[in-house]
Scaffold this active site. Structure first.
Site, PDB file in Angstrom:
ATOM      1  N   PHE A   8      38.509  39.810  48.258  1.00  0.00           N
ATOM      2  CA  PHE A   8      38.026  40.102  46.956  1.00  0.00           C
ATOM      3  C   PHE A   8      36.974  39.018  46.748  1.00  0.00           C
ATOM      4  O   PHE A   8      37.396  37.971  46.527  1.00  0.00           O
ATOM      5  CB  PHE A   8      38.666  40.333  45.743  1.00  0.00           C
ATOM      6  N   ASP A  40      36.876  30.512  48.868  1.00  0.00           N
ATOM      7  CA  ASP A  40      36.677  31.244  47.657  1.00  0.00           C
ATOM      8  C   ASP A  40      38.054  30.949  46.937  1.00  0.00           C
ATOM      9  O   ASP A  40      39.005  31.694  46.949  1.00  0.00           O
ATOM     10  CB  ASP A  40      36.459  32.809  47.860  1.00  0.00           C
ATOM     11  N   LYS A  67      36.063  31.629  36.840  1.00  0.00           N
ATOM     12  CA  LYS A  67      37.608  31.724  36.431  1.00  0.00           C
ATOM     13  C   LYS A  67      37.950  30.852  35.508  1.00  0.00           C
ATOM     14  O   LYS A  67      37.094  30.310  34.382  1.00  0.00           O
ATOM     15  CB  LYS A  67      38.514  32.771  37.163  1.00  0.00           C
TER      16      LYS A  67
HETATM   17  C1  LIG Z   1      37.539  37.422  40.573  1.00  0.00           C
HETATM   18  C2  LIG Z   1      37.016  37.036  41.823  1.00  0.00           C
HETATM   19  C3  LIG Z   1      35.656  36.884  42.274  1.00  0.00           C
HETATM   20  C4  LIG Z   1      34.610  37.311  41.354  1.00  0.00           C
HETATM   21  O1  LIG Z   1      34.522  36.546  39.839  1.00  0.00           O
HETATM   22  P1  LIG Z   1      33.595  37.183  38.755  1.00  0.00           P
HETATM   23  O2  LIG Z   1      33.580  35.893  37.959  1.00  0.00           O
HETATM   24  O3  LIG Z   1      34.323  38.511  38.205  1.00  0.00           O
HETATM   25  O4  LIG Z   1      32.438  37.503  39.315  1.00  0.00           O
HETATM   26  C5  LIG Z   1      35.392  36.472  43.599  1.00  0.00           C
HETATM   27  N1  LIG Z   1      36.415  35.902  44.052  1.00  0.00           N
HETATM   28  C6  LIG Z   1      37.752  35.985  43.935  1.00  0.00           C
HETATM   29  C7  LIG Z   1      38.664  35.425  44.897  1.00  0.00           C
HETATM   30  C8  LIG Z   1      38.258  36.358  42.624  1.00  0.00           C
HETATM   31  O5  LIG Z   1      39.475  36.633  42.286  1.00  0.00           O
END
Ligand SMILES: *Cc1c(COP(=O)(O)O)cnc(C)c1O
Length: 391
Positions: free
Chosen positions: A136, A220, A249
């Site tokens: 994700f 990420d 986050k």
């Molecule tokens: C939540 C998430 C995103 C997206 O973050 P947003 O702030 O909602 O755009 C990207 N990568 C990972 C691994 C995430 O858990």
């Protein structure tokens, strides 16, 4: 109509329904606890999908930093700089792999910055990106292109050159990379994908493969940083480092903030005019994020997460609950895989005053604040064990 019912009805009326019907209306939080509009108290192991920060709700040090900054300077535009931007970037690079920081607001946006950097750095003719099944990376068109499955439905076509490999399978990555590949995006622990933890060999193998093939490696860390997994950044569990990492986050201490960090070799790829974000690194959010990072330093919250996480996972395993197939995680980022769908348990836990998170269809995810009092942590885990045993 109760206050909460009123607020939920008004939300339906005025807000886009992309999150589905909201479950509760929240009014106040303190530490590991949060209250809804009808006064019901919850233990918060959900952390606002991880965005609530690592220090729980309204930590006094973070509140104080926000208040002081709000009275001083809120916005200056990125022709200019200010101390919170500098302090936070210094902390991130000191605890990470050096390099330089770009500020924005969300995980998707940080990944967009990484995508642009990767394409520019890889050079002419290299544009393809490898990402992993069950990953994700966000909801904007670029980050969505990296994120396979249901999220893309109805939004095609995606960016050209998206190639998928299997998480944990180096051969599939080797096969996915060709002369047109610019980068590989990987989560050092897959969050939404079910709290999937790769091996050291896989992560080191990825590093080696990217070096051999002249491809950039992006971690990420949007869910995993800072400190939640027991290290400042989750890549540090594997004895390797990426070329670029993205954090969002919790990195803002509860405020909307995200960063893309480029290793020294790539720190100047996004030169003047190549990218931008008007409110990125605005002093208010940077002050909040900086205060959160300082709190991690002062209270060694990375180490605390490691110790408490081991204890929670051991307790859950020792309980030998029939419907639990596996307990896995690092630090206070914990997945509980069930032999059944996890959503009903998530709802039952909410009724019992415990907020938890879901991942995939069969996994429950726990993300309590790293500052949580031990007795509250034990209480939450106790509620969960009761519920799981009653299945
Ligand atoms: C939540 C998430 C995103 C997206 O973050 P947003 O702030 O909602 O755009 C990207 N990568 C990972 C691994 C995430 O858990």
């Amino acid at each position: 109509m109760s206050k909460q019912a009123e607020m939920l009805a008004a939300t339906e009326k005025f807000l886009v329904g992309n999150y589905g019907p909201r479950m509760r209306a929240m009014v106040r939080g303190q530490g590991a606890r949060i209250w809804d509009a009808d006064g019901k108290e919850y233990l918060d192991f959900f952390a606002g999908f991880g965005g609530g920060g690592v220090a729980g709700h309204c930590h006094p040090k973070i509140v104080q930093a926000i208040q002081a900054q709000a009275e001083t300077l809120l916005c200056h535009g990125n022709f200019f700089t200010s101390q919170p931007q500098i302090d936070m970037a210094e902390r991130i690079t000191a605890h990470g792999f050096g390099g330089k920081v770009f500020y924005c607001h969300s995980g998707a946006e940080a990944n967009e910055a990484a995508l642009k950097l990767v394409r520019l750095a890889a050079g002419e003719g290299r544009y393809k990106i490898v990402s992993f099944n069950h990953c994700f990376h966000g909801r904007t068109m670029g980050s969505l292109s990296l994120t396979p499955g249901k999220y893309q439905q109805g939004f095609e076509p995606m960016l050209p050159g998206n190639v998928k490999a299997d998480y944990g399978d180096l051969d599939s990555v080797a096969a996915a990379i060709d002369d047109e590949t610019a980068g590989v995006f990987v989560e050092p622990i897959q969050g939404e994908g079910g709290v999937n933890i790769p091996t050291v060999e896989f992560m080191q193998g990825l590093r080696k493969l990217c070096d051999e093939r002249g491809v950039l490696l992006v971690c990420d860390e949007v869910w995993t940083a800072p400190a939640r997994t027991g290290k400042w950044f989750a890549y540090q569990h594997y004895g390797m480092a990426p070329d670029v990492m993205t954090c969002a986050k919790a990195i803002g201490g509860g405020a909307p903030l995200a960063v893309m960090v480029a290793a020294p070799k790539y720190a100047d790829v996004l030169g003047p005019g190549k990218h931008g974000c008007t409110m990125g690194g605005n002093p208010l959010c940077a002050a909040a994020g900086n205060a959160a990072l300082k709190l991690i330093e002062d209270e060694k919250l990375d180490q605390r997460a490691a110790v408490l996480g081991e204890r929670v996972m051991q307790t859950l395993r020792d309980a030998k609950i029939p419907c639990v197939k596996e307990v896995r995680g690092r630090g206070l980022f914990i997945g509980i895989e069930l032999d059944r769908e996890s959503k009903p348990l998530f709802l039952a836990a909410m009724d019992r005053g415990l907020l938890i998170c879901l991942a995939q269809t069969h996994v429950l995810r726990l993300a309590p604040p790293l500052t949580i009092e031990e007795k509250l942590l034990d209480r939450g885990v106790g509620i969960l064990i009761d519920l799981l045993k009653a299945q």
